[in-house]
Design a protein around this motif. Structure first.
Motif, short mmCIF file in Angstrom:
data_model
loop_
_atom_site.label_atom_id
_atom_site.label_comp_id
_atom_site.label_asym_id
_atom_site.label_seq_id
_atom_site.Cartn_x
_atom_site.Cartn_y
_atom_site.Cartn_z
N THR A 14 88.34 28.68 103.71
CA THR A 14 86.93 28.50 103.35
C THR A 14 86.80 27.96 101.93
O THR A 14 86.00 27.05 101.68
CB THR A 14 86.18 29.83 103.49
OG1 THR A 14 86.32 30.31 104.84
CG2 THR A 14 84.71 29.67 103.17
N LEU A 15 87.60 28.49 101.01
CA LEU A 15 87.55 28.00 99.64
C LEU A 15 87.98 26.53 99.58
O LEU A 15 87.34 25.72 98.90
CB LEU A 15 88.44 28.84 98.73
CG LEU A 15 88.54 28.37 97.27
CD1 LEU A 15 87.16 28.40 96.60
CD2 LEU A 15 89.54 29.22 96.50
N TYR A 207 77.11 28.73 92.99
CA TYR A 207 78.48 29.23 92.85
C TYR A 207 79.07 29.59 94.20
O TYR A 207 80.20 29.22 94.53
CB TYR A 207 78.51 30.44 91.90
CG TYR A 207 79.84 31.16 91.91
CD1 TYR A 207 80.93 30.66 91.20
CD2 TYR A 207 80.02 32.32 92.66
CE1 TYR A 207 82.16 31.32 91.23
CE2 TYR A 207 81.23 32.98 92.70
CZ TYR A 207 82.31 32.46 91.98
OH TYR A 207 83.53 33.11 92.03
N LEU A 208 78.30 30.30 95.03
CA LEU A 208 78.80 30.69 96.35
C LEU A 208 79.02 29.45 97.23
O LEU A 208 79.98 29.42 98.02
CB LEU A 208 77.83 31.65 97.02
CG LEU A 208 77.74 33.04 96.38
CD1 LEU A 208 76.64 33.86 97.06
CD2 LEU A 208 79.07 33.77 96.46
N ALA A 209 78.18 28.44 97.10
CA ALA A 209 78.37 27.23 97.90
C ALA A 209 79.67 26.53 97.55
O ALA A 209 80.27 25.86 98.41
CB ALA A 209 77.19 26.27 97.68
N GLY A 215 82.28 37.85 94.89
CA GLY A 215 81.47 38.94 94.37
C GLY A 215 81.11 38.72 92.92
O GLY A 215 81.53 37.75 92.29
N PRO A 216 80.32 39.62 92.34
CA PRO A 216 79.94 39.50 90.93
C PRO A 216 81.14 39.39 89.99
O PRO A 216 81.10 38.65 89.01
CB PRO A 216 79.13 40.77 90.67
CG PRO A 216 78.59 41.16 92.01
CD PRO A 216 79.65 40.77 92.99
N ASP A 250 78.12 36.11 100.50
CA ASP A 250 78.05 34.69 100.82
C ASP A 250 76.61 34.31 101.17
O ASP A 250 75.77 35.18 101.44
CB ASP A 250 78.98 34.36 101.99
CG ASP A 250 79.46 32.91 101.98
OD1 ASP A 250 79.08 32.16 101.05
OD2 ASP A 250 80.22 32.54 102.88
N LEU A 251 76.36 33.01 101.17
CA LEU A 251 75.05 32.53 101.57
C LEU A 251 74.81 32.88 103.04
O LEU A 251 75.74 32.84 103.86
CB LEU A 251 74.97 31.02 101.37
CG LEU A 251 75.19 30.55 99.92
CD1 LEU A 251 75.29 29.04 99.86
CD2 LEU A 251 74.08 31.07 99.02
#
Length: 372
Positions: A14-15, A207-209, A215-216, A250-251
């Protein structure tokens, strides 16, 4: 509420997909820089192979044009390191990151050298010094030093870089062009003021996209900012739990990538945010110790990926066998599969053609160094 569990291999794929490293993306460099929320540019050349590995048909000269046209800029941002970002993100990110950047000059390392100089006074003096033209650090020292005789001139320039949004102007950062370091204020260079509202929630989503699920603590590692738990908590996010029990977000409509999707061997640039943007780097490093790619003083090697995970390091080098020759030197951490070695050789020659097209092809080589 935790929706699902997620495996390390799923996080890896995914990354890579979100970092445009699963398949070369069909987008322009400015769009890619925006999607990635910038590329670390501590080494002024890093962004070029960083984008080449991600974009189909990337031309090194295209990024140089974006710099000279002021559509992308280089300045201190995340983690108080120089990043290459779009003009819009320079104006948006810098106010958001300023609280983290403010801490540096007050640290024990630099505070004594500042001799009690206040931020407002130093920034005002910097405005005066840079009003007519961009200046090199030595020139800034010569102008700021007499204004604050109780302070160390080097500490003054270091503090000004942290307390004020100073961009590094081209030709520095333009591939193949020599360029001394010269600073000017971002708003003067870009002809626009910094953003009034940095929109932390919107930046978490971006950032999540580019880096999620995360996580934080991951976003803090990427940005250098604290207090992100509160922002995450205020968003409607999907939640996962890792194999070791960590909770990631995640989104809501973002998809995870199939963990079994094949990944060709890849070159990743030195100082690439792929390796620097999570508290737990095992989604990229696997079982490779961090010390093999990041030195104690923060130097980050270029890496090669095999099956999506770090499998060695690489660097450009001047080849010794012939004058003017260039090479990509690969140091594997373990024996590479023949298919990965073949891919790295072919891709390395393509990278050399993009980076050093003026060197005749018979003087461009890929060298595989012995296992350490």
């Amino acid at each position: 509420m935790v929706n699902d569990s997620v495996r390390r291999r799923t996080l890896n794929r995914t990354l890579l997909a979100r970092q445009l490293l699963l398949e070369p993306a069909d987008m322009g460099p400015e769009e890619a820089v925006a999607h990635l929320l910038g590329l670390q540019s501590q080494n002024a050349a890093s962004a070029y192979p960083g984008l080449w590995s991600r974009l189909a048909g990337f031309d090194f000269a295209a990024l140089g044009r974006l710099l000279t046209e002021r559509r992308v800029v280089r300045l201190a941002l995340m983690r108080d390191t120089v990043h290459l970002v779009t003009a819009a993100d320079a104006l948006r990110l810098r106010p958001w990151l300023q609280p983290a950047l403010d801490r540096g000059p007050r640290s024990a390392q630099w505070a004594a050298g500042l001799g009690g100089v206040e931020r407002a006074a130093l920034v005002a003096a910097g405005r005066d010094a840079l009003a007519e033209r961009p200046l090199a650090p030595a020139e800034l020292k010569g102008l700021l030093g007499p204004r604050f005789p109780q302070a160390d001139p080097t500490a003054l320039v270091t503090a000004l870089r942290a307390w004020a949004p100073l961009v590094q102007v081209p030709p520095r950062g333009v591939w193949g062009e020599p360029g001394a370091l010269r600073y000017t204020f971002a708003d003067d260079w870009l002809g626009a003021p910094p953003a009034d509202d940095p929109d932390p929630a919107g930046l978490v989503r971006r950032y999540l996209a580019a880096f999620g699920p995360a996580g934080p603590a991951d976003m803090q590692k990427w940005s250098g900012l604290t207090g992100l738990k509160r922002v995450f908590a205020g968003l409607d996010l999907r939640t996962y739990r890792t194999e070791d029990g960590r909770v990631l977000h995640d989104l809501p409509d973002a998809e995870l990538t199939d963990p079994d999707v094949p990944v060709a061997a890849r070159y990743v640039a030195d100082f690439d945010n792929l390796l620097l943007s999570h508290a737990d780097r095992t989604r990229v490093l696997g079982d490779v110790p961090t010390s093999r790619v990041i030195s104690v003083n923060g130097l980050v090697s270029g890496t090669v990926l095999a099956d999506g995970f770090v499998a060695g390091t690489w660097r450009f080098e001047k080849a010794a066998r012939a004058e003017g020759a260039v090479a990509v030197a690969v140091t594997p951490f373990a024996p590479l599969r023949p298919a990965d070695r073949d891919t790295l050789e072919a891709e390395g020659l393509r990278l050399l053609a993009a980076a050093h097209g003026d060197v005749p092809c018979h003087l461009r080589t890929v060298r595989f160094l012995p296992l350490p």
